[in-house]
Write an enzyme that holds these catalytic residues in place. Structure first.
Site, PDB file in Angstrom:
ATOM      1  N   THR A   1      86.570  -2.845  -7.238  1.00  0.00           N
ATOM      2  CA  THR A   1      85.219  -3.262  -7.617  1.00  0.00           C
ATOM      3  C   THR A   1      85.236  -4.278  -8.748  1.00  0.00           C
ATOM      4  O   THR A   1      84.195  -4.838  -9.082  1.00  0.00           O
ATOM      5  CB  THR A   1      84.347  -2.031  -7.957  1.00  0.00           C
ATOM      6  OG1 THR A   1      82.968  -2.433  -7.945  1.00  0.00           O
ATOM      7  CG2 THR A   1      84.721  -1.430  -9.301  1.00  0.00           C
TER       8      THR A   1
ATOM      9  N   GLU B   1      69.146 -10.399 -13.601  1.00  0.00           N
ATOM     10  CA  GLU B   1      69.724  -9.059 -13.651  1.00  0.00           C
ATOM     11  C   GLU B   1      68.950  -8.085 -12.757  1.00  0.00           C
ATOM     12  O   GLU B   1      69.539  -7.255 -12.087  1.00  0.00           O
ATOM     13  CB  GLU B   1      69.721  -8.570 -15.106  1.00  0.00           C
ATOM     14  CG  GLU B   1      70.224  -7.162 -15.338  1.00  0.00           C
ATOM     15  CD  GLU B   1      71.731  -7.032 -15.182  1.00  0.00           C
ATOM     16  OE1 GLU B   1      72.416  -8.040 -14.925  1.00  0.00           O
ATOM     17  OE2 GLU B   1      72.237  -5.906 -15.314  1.00  0.00           O
TER      18      GLU B   1
END
Ligand SMILES: *[C@@H]1O[C@H](CO)[C@@H](O)[C@H](O)[C@H]1NC(C)=O
Ligand SMILES: *[C@@H]1O[C@H](CO)[C@@H](O)[C@H](O)[C@H]1NC(C)=O
Ligand SMILES: *[C@@H]1O[C@H](CO)[C@@H](O)[C@H](O)[C@H]1NC(C)=O
Ligand SMILES: *[C@@H]1O[C@H](CO)[C@@H](O)[C@H](O)[C@H]1NC(C)=O
Ligand SMILES: *[C@@H]1O[C@H](CO)[C@@H](O)[C@H](O)[C@H]1NC(C)=O
Length: 540
Positions: free
Chosen positions: A485, A357
């Site tokens: 997106t 992440e």
């Protein structure tokens, strides 16, 4: 033989030769692509079968507990998000079932919780409905009608004469909530709203979304073109001066150039602001790791460089490839390909072959350790790989494989196919459970327990980008479609020859001194407080 046709054909060819094209011509897929495409299809059908069994009609599947969660207002986010992927993959029965389900969603109120995120609802539900409407060749007008129902709710986010929408709305009462937003939430609405305008003929939707972006692009920014992350819809002013290509800002920059492409607008503000942002990033944010020479874009706050990167920010390579091609600027494309490599490296270095992440690195001017000193383990890892992990989870994010897809379509280089194939193998090895594909707690520990979570963008983004990477390059060509997106493709008009002004680096509209505002709300639960590392005054 028929001269009029010949003339028309050669004119068409001449036109396309001058258009700014993103994809490399004549890409030939190797024989191995078909098996990899089939492997992605299997992951999709297995994932969706588990969702259908344990969670159908709910937002997301929790694969370990074989339960569900409704964290996107309970409208069946996975179904709407997955719908266009099903059509693209030729899964006709699943697609028709998803259309049926979508036609029954009650968007007049949230099922749970009360508040609706304007951004998330736009990119997932509105984007998913409109893209499925287009992909199925306008056969299901109910999809447009549902999109309009969503759009007619979302416009309540613009209060009075505010240019910037509020971040959340209570749908049942049409009441906007939450006075502070960020530029990603406010600036990632154009592609969806202008597509809704295109099919309804109602200009209101596009006008609302566009005035938000124009407002942000015209505010004095901490660095030229690089808007601050926080923004207050009521005052219209930035909150703080944090600059990042990562979460909270990311898709505002993404949509500047994508709006220019989808609309072919003659207003150069969008393409020029994008180029200015990229130019500032090259001059101020670009860093090279002391190990491995990997190229990263740092974050910036209070005249301080933060040597950090994130999975979310890794869309930037693909976005710079697209924009660099549109501007006919090879310098930008070349740096973009370096960014793509560095992001892939954060997959390649981990024990699972899947990226974290958040990560950090050391460049000649400093390092970032998230408030704690770099641990000896992190330093040892950095010395091997040129990055170190600061948040070790993987929550089915797409950005690294998204940029890898752009890089393949733009170059035809089969190394990008090898990377995608490696990710497919890792997903099958490390994410697969009897209840569907899960998330990882620790990308660098093959025995760490999995995370009991699934995301709708697994279906919308990760598996769509992977599938298309191995599919005929003319299928959903980057020269014919613009992806939102959430990876929902929208039909684009033929490209213009070039985008933006000839001298497109905008003169900065404000000083580089940061505005002081109230502290930013936390953007990511995983964010750590930066340790300030002073850098010499900026030379711009
Ligand atoms: C969709 O709904 C129609 C009408 O209710 C039904 O006839 C059809 O079988 C459904 N299709 C799927 C794939 O569920
Ligand atoms: C266009 O949409 C807006 C927002 O929902 C609505 O208020 C307006 O009445 C619509 N205009 C027309 C002509 O339908
Ligand atoms: C391409 O973009 C870079 C970065 O902004 C800039 O320095 C360069 O002048 C541009 N090249 C051309 C040919 O416009
Ligand atoms: C990280 O930066 C700090 C502060 O400048 C410095 O003291 C430390 O030596 C650096 N660590 C490494 C591993 O470079
Ligand atoms: C990996 O995970 C296992 C299981 O939780 C744990 O026992 C082990 O200490 C972890 N290894 C490292 C290097 O973190």
């Amino acid at each position: 033989m028929i001269s009029a046709q010949r003339i028309a054909l050669s004119l068409a060819l001449a036109g396309s030769a001058f258009a700014a094209s993103i994809q490399a011509p004549n890409i030939v897929l190797p024989a191995s692509a078909a098996a990899n495409r089939a492997a992605v299809l299997d992951i999709f059908t297995e994932s969706y079968a588990a969702y259908t069994k344990f969670a159908f009609g709910h937002d997301d599947l929790n694969p370990l507990s074989e339960t569900f969660v409704d964290d996107r207002n309970g409208w069946g986010a996975t179904i709407v998000d997955a719908m266009d992927t099903m059509h693209i993959m030729g899964l006709e029965t699943l697609f028709l079932q998803a259309v049926n389900f979508s036609s029954t969603i009650d968007f007049s109120k949230s099922q749970t919780p009360d508040t609706v995120s304007v951004f998330e609802t736009t990119i997932r539900y509105l984007g998913g409905l409109l893209s499925a409407y287009e992909q199925s060749n306008f056969q299901f007008p109910i999809l447009l009608q549902k999109a309009k129902e969503v759009g007619d709710k979302l416009v309540f986010a613009w209060v009075g004469s505010n240019d910037i929408p509020f971040g959340e709305i209570v749908f049942a009462t049409n009441t906007p909530q939450i006075a502070t937003s960020n530029i990603a939430e406010a600036g990632t609405l154009t592609l969806e709203m202008e597509t809704l305008t295109k099919y309804t003929g109602n200009q209101t939707y596009a006008n609302f979304a566009l005035k938000a972006v124009e407002h942000i692009a015209n505010l004095p920014a901490p660095l030229p073109g690089l808007a601050a992350q926080g923004i207050d819809p009521t005052s219209g002013e930035f909150v703080g001066g944090y600059v990042t290509w990562g979460g909270g800002s990311d898709s505002y920059f993404e949509y500047l150039i994508k709006h220019a492409r989808l609309s072919n607008t003659n207003n150069n503000l969008f393409a020029d602001t994008w180029h200015t942002a990229v130019d500032s990033s090259i001059k101020v944010l670009k860093r090279t790791s002391t190990v491995g020479n990997h190229v990263y874009l740092a974050d910036f706050d209070e005249n301080t460089i933060l040597h950090i990167g994130s999975h979310l920010a890794c869309y930037n390579g693909g976005n710079w490839i697209m924009g660099g091609k549109m501007l006919n600027n090879q310098t930008i494309v070349d740096i973009a390909l370096e960014l793509v490599d560095a992001c892939w490296n954060t997959y390649a270095g981990d024990a699972t072959g899947i990226g974290p992440e958040a990560f950090a690195y050391i460049s000649s001017d400093g390092n970032f350790t998230g408030g704690d000193p770099i641990t000896p383990e992190q330093l040892a890892f950095y010395n091997k790989h040129g990055y170190y992990i600061t948040s070790s989870d993987y929550i089915q994010r797409p950005e690294v494989l998204e940029s890898n897809f752009y890089a393949f379509r733009a170059t035809g280089d089969t190394k990008y196919l090898d990377r995608a194939a490696s990710a497919v193998r890792s997903f099958n090895t490390f994410l697969k459970t009897p209840g569907g594909f899960a998330c990882l707690n620790d990308v660098n520990n093959v025995t760490a327990p999995l995370l009991d979570a699934g995301e709708s963008f697994w279906y919308a983004e990760v598996l769509k980008y992977l599938y298309l990477t191995f599919d005929d390059p003319n299928h959903i060509s980057l020269d014919d479609f613009v992806f939102n997106t959430e990876a929902h493709p929208f039909i684009a008009p033929p490209a213009k020859a070039v985008y933006g002004s000839p001298n497109s680096i905008l003169t900065p509209t404000g000083s580089f001194q940061l505005k002081q505002g109230p502290p930013l709300p936390a953007i990511s639960p995983n964010a750590k407080l930066p340790t300030p590392i002073p850098v010499p005054p900026l030379q711009l």
